[in-house]
Design an enzyme around this catalytic site. Structure first.
Site, PDB file in Angstrom:
ATOM      1  N   ASP A   1      -9.804   2.958   2.244  1.00 50.09           N
ATOM      2  CA  ASP A   1      -9.795   2.374   3.596  1.00 50.09           C
ATOM      3  C   ASP A   1     -10.266   3.392   4.638  1.00 50.09           C
ATOM      4  OD1 ASP A   1      -8.837  -0.145   2.907  1.00 50.09           O
ATOM      5  OD2 ASP A   1      -6.726   0.431   3.168  1.00 50.09           O
TER       6      ASP A   1
ATOM      7  N   LYS B   1       0.806  -1.231   0.000  1.00 49.47           N
ATOM      8  CA  LYS B   1       0.000   0.000   0.000  1.00 49.47           C
ATOM      9  C   LYS B   1       0.834   1.274   0.000  1.00 49.47           C
ATOM     10  CE  LYS B   1      -4.114  -1.962   2.098  1.00 49.47           C
ATOM     11  NZ  LYS B   1      -5.104  -1.927   3.179  1.00 49.47           N
TER      12      LYS B   1
ATOM     13  N   GLY C   1       0.443   0.453   6.682  1.00 49.10           N
ATOM     14  CA  GLY C   1      -0.506   1.118   5.789  1.00 49.10           C
ATOM     15  C   GLY C   1      -1.912   1.175   6.364  1.00 49.10           C
TER      16      GLY C   1
ATOM     17  N   GLY D   1     -13.022  -6.458  11.156  1.00 50.16           N
ATOM     18  CA  GLY D   1     -12.846  -5.525  10.056  1.00 50.16           C
ATOM     19  C   GLY D   1     -13.826  -5.719   8.902  1.00 50.16           C
TER      20      GLY D   1
HETATM   21  P1  ATR Z   1      -0.345  -3.155   6.888  1.00 52.22           P
HETATM   22  O1  ATR Z   1      -0.258  -2.461   5.567  1.00 52.22           O
HETATM   23  O2  ATR Z   1      -1.425  -4.194   6.944  1.00 52.22           O
HETATM   24  O3  ATR Z   1      -0.481  -2.206   8.038  1.00 52.22           O
HETATM   25  P2  ATR Z   1       2.477  -3.546   7.363  1.00 52.22           P
HETATM   26  O4  ATR Z   1       2.805  -2.243   6.745  1.00 52.22           O
HETATM   27  O5  ATR Z   1       3.335  -4.705   7.063  1.00 52.22           O
HETATM   28  O6  ATR Z   1       1.018  -4.011   7.030  1.00 52.22           O
HETATM   29  O7  ATR Z   1       2.436  -3.308   8.968  1.00 52.22           O
HETATM   30  C1  ATR Z   1       2.309  -4.373   9.844  1.00 52.22           C
HETATM   31  C2  ATR Z   1       2.224  -3.877  11.295  1.00 52.22           C
HETATM   32  O8  ATR Z   1       2.175  -5.048  12.130  1.00 52.22           O
HETATM   33  C3  ATR Z   1       3.431  -3.084  11.759  1.00 52.22           C
HETATM   34  O9  ATR Z   1       3.014  -2.156  12.734  1.00 52.22           O
HETATM   35  C4  ATR Z   1       4.325  -4.166  12.388  1.00 52.22           C
HETATM   36  O10 ATR Z   1       5.220  -3.698  13.374  1.00 52.22           O
HETATM   37  P3  ATR Z   1       6.671  -3.087  12.966  1.00 52.22           P
HETATM   38  O11 ATR Z   1       6.438  -1.688  12.500  1.00 52.22           O
HETATM   39  O12 ATR Z   1       7.449  -3.175  14.219  1.00 52.22           O
HETATM   40  O13 ATR Z   1       7.209  -4.003  11.874  1.00 52.22           O
HETATM   41  C5  ATR Z   1       3.275  -5.044  13.026  1.00 52.22           C
HETATM   42  N1  ATR Z   1       3.759  -6.419  13.209  1.00 52.22           N
HETATM   43  C6  ATR Z   1       3.812  -7.382  12.266  1.00 52.22           C
HETATM   44  N2  ATR Z   1       4.318  -8.539  12.791  1.00 52.22           N
HETATM   45  C7  ATR Z   1       4.572  -8.280  14.106  1.00 52.22           C
HETATM   46  C8  ATR Z   1       5.082  -9.063  15.189  1.00 52.22           C
HETATM   47  N3  ATR Z   1       5.421 -10.358  15.034  1.00 52.22           N
HETATM   48  N4  ATR Z   1       5.193  -8.474  16.412  1.00 52.22           N
HETATM   49  C9  ATR Z   1       4.843  -7.174  16.583  1.00 52.22           C
HETATM   50  N5  ATR Z   1       4.348  -6.373  15.592  1.00 52.22           N
HETATM   51  C10 ATR Z   1       4.214  -6.923  14.368  1.00 52.22           C
END
Ligand code: ATR
Length: 284
Positions: free
Chosen positions: A111, A75, A138, A249
């Site tokens: 969104d 995104k 995103g 959601g």
């Molecule tokens: P989206 O577009 O769906 O928001 P993304 O940009 O990949 O997807 O963001 C994923 C979010 O989930 C982020 O806030 C990520 O934390 P980081 O910024 O520290 O990477 C969080 N996230 C994903 N896996 C995680 C995990 N195992 N533990 C903690 N936070 C996690």
């Protein structure tokens, strides 16, 4: 299952890019909507790896697709490959819908509308109140825009990576901002005045892997929203066991899709058809 119209030589094609994409409910939702209105359109899943995002966006133009949706994790990555962004997409810094207007690719973000409709459905008034957003990707960007527009006076962003949350907090104009760690969610003082808690991460799909949240410290009217759809997540269970309102959601998915449908086709989206398809797929 809904009946689909046959693909013809003049069928308009839209789709969704992401990785992974096989779980997406958007193809079923949009194809049922096209069939319901008798539109000669088809919506296809398009798995795209991160390294290929630029080529995939260029292919929308090359293949004369009418548009695409963009989902995790692309995104933000699609932005530099577009010809134009709507003011909202620029403000959010994330695009979930691309419209092909005669070869010019316009990036928009539906969104934000999807989340605003969730707040409306739940009759949650946020003016002057505090929203807590877990995650800084995103999806979090869209939620932050929607809660800012709803008039919150304070935003708390909880994220594993503090720097990412701080970057996101700087984009928000208006409300006071605070960045906390995931561990801080267990602190009742952090949750005390919160009117809305939103999980925008994919955490909690597996039992016990969500950080502890002091849900019982929130006001009794606090709403918990997990952007994951159709799953009973650890986040939702925590909210319910503290006797707080909780929802997934689904409404956001429906309304972001409905707005994208209208941007592409110029037609009002058949919401009840789309909602029925989403519900029928819920446990599928
Ligand atoms: P989206 O577009 O769906 O928001 P993304 O940009 O990949 O997807 O963001 C994923 C979010 O989930 C982020 O806030 C990520 O934390 P980081 O910024 O520290 O990477 C969080 N996230 C994903 N896996 C995680 C995990 N195992 N533990 C903690 N936070 C996690």
């Amino acid at each position: 299952m809904p009946r689909h119209l046959p693909v013809t030589g003049s069928t308009r094609v839209v789709g969704i890019i992401g990785d992974p994409i096989a779980h997406s409910r958007s193809p079923a939702m949009h194809n049922a909507a096209f069939a319901a209105l008798g539109l000669d359109w088809v919506y296809v899943p398009l798995p795209v790896r991160a390294a290929d995002v630029g080529a995939a966006v260029a292919a929308v133009r090359a293949l004369s697709l009418a548009g695409i949706n963009v989902t995790v994790p692309h995104k933000e990555a699609v932005l530099p490959h577009l010809d134009k962004l709507t003011p909202l997409a620029r403000r959010v810094g994330a695009v979930n819908t691309i419209i092909n207007r005669d070869g010019r690719l316009i990036g928009d973000n539906t969104d934000v509308h999807g989340f605003a409709m969730t707040l409306r459905q739940q009759r949650l008034r946020l003016r002057g109140r505090t929203a807590l957003v877990i995650g800084a990707g995103g999806a979090a960007r869209a939620v932050l825009a929607a809660v800012s527009d709803a008039g919150v006076s304070r935003i708390i962003i909880a994220n594993r990576t503090a720097a990412r949350a701080a970057t996101l907090a700087r984009r928000v104009r208006g409300p006071r901002r605070q960045v906390v760690s995931l561990a801080a969610l267990a602190d009742p003082a952090v949750l005390a005045d919160v009117a809305l808690v939103v999980n925008t991460t994919s955490l909690g799909l597996h039992a016990g892997d969500f950080p502890k949240i002091a849900a019982a410290a929130t006001p009794i009217s606090c709403l918990f929203v997990d952007l994951l759809y159709g799953r009973d997540t650890a986040f939702l269970r925590m909210a319910r066991s503290a006797r707080r309102r909780a929802c997934d959601g689904g409404e956001m998915l429906l309304h972001q899709g409905a707005r994208a449908f209208t941007l592409w086709t110029g037609r009002r989206a058949p919401l009840s058809v789309m909602r029925t398809v989403l519900r029928s797929q819920k446990n599928g």
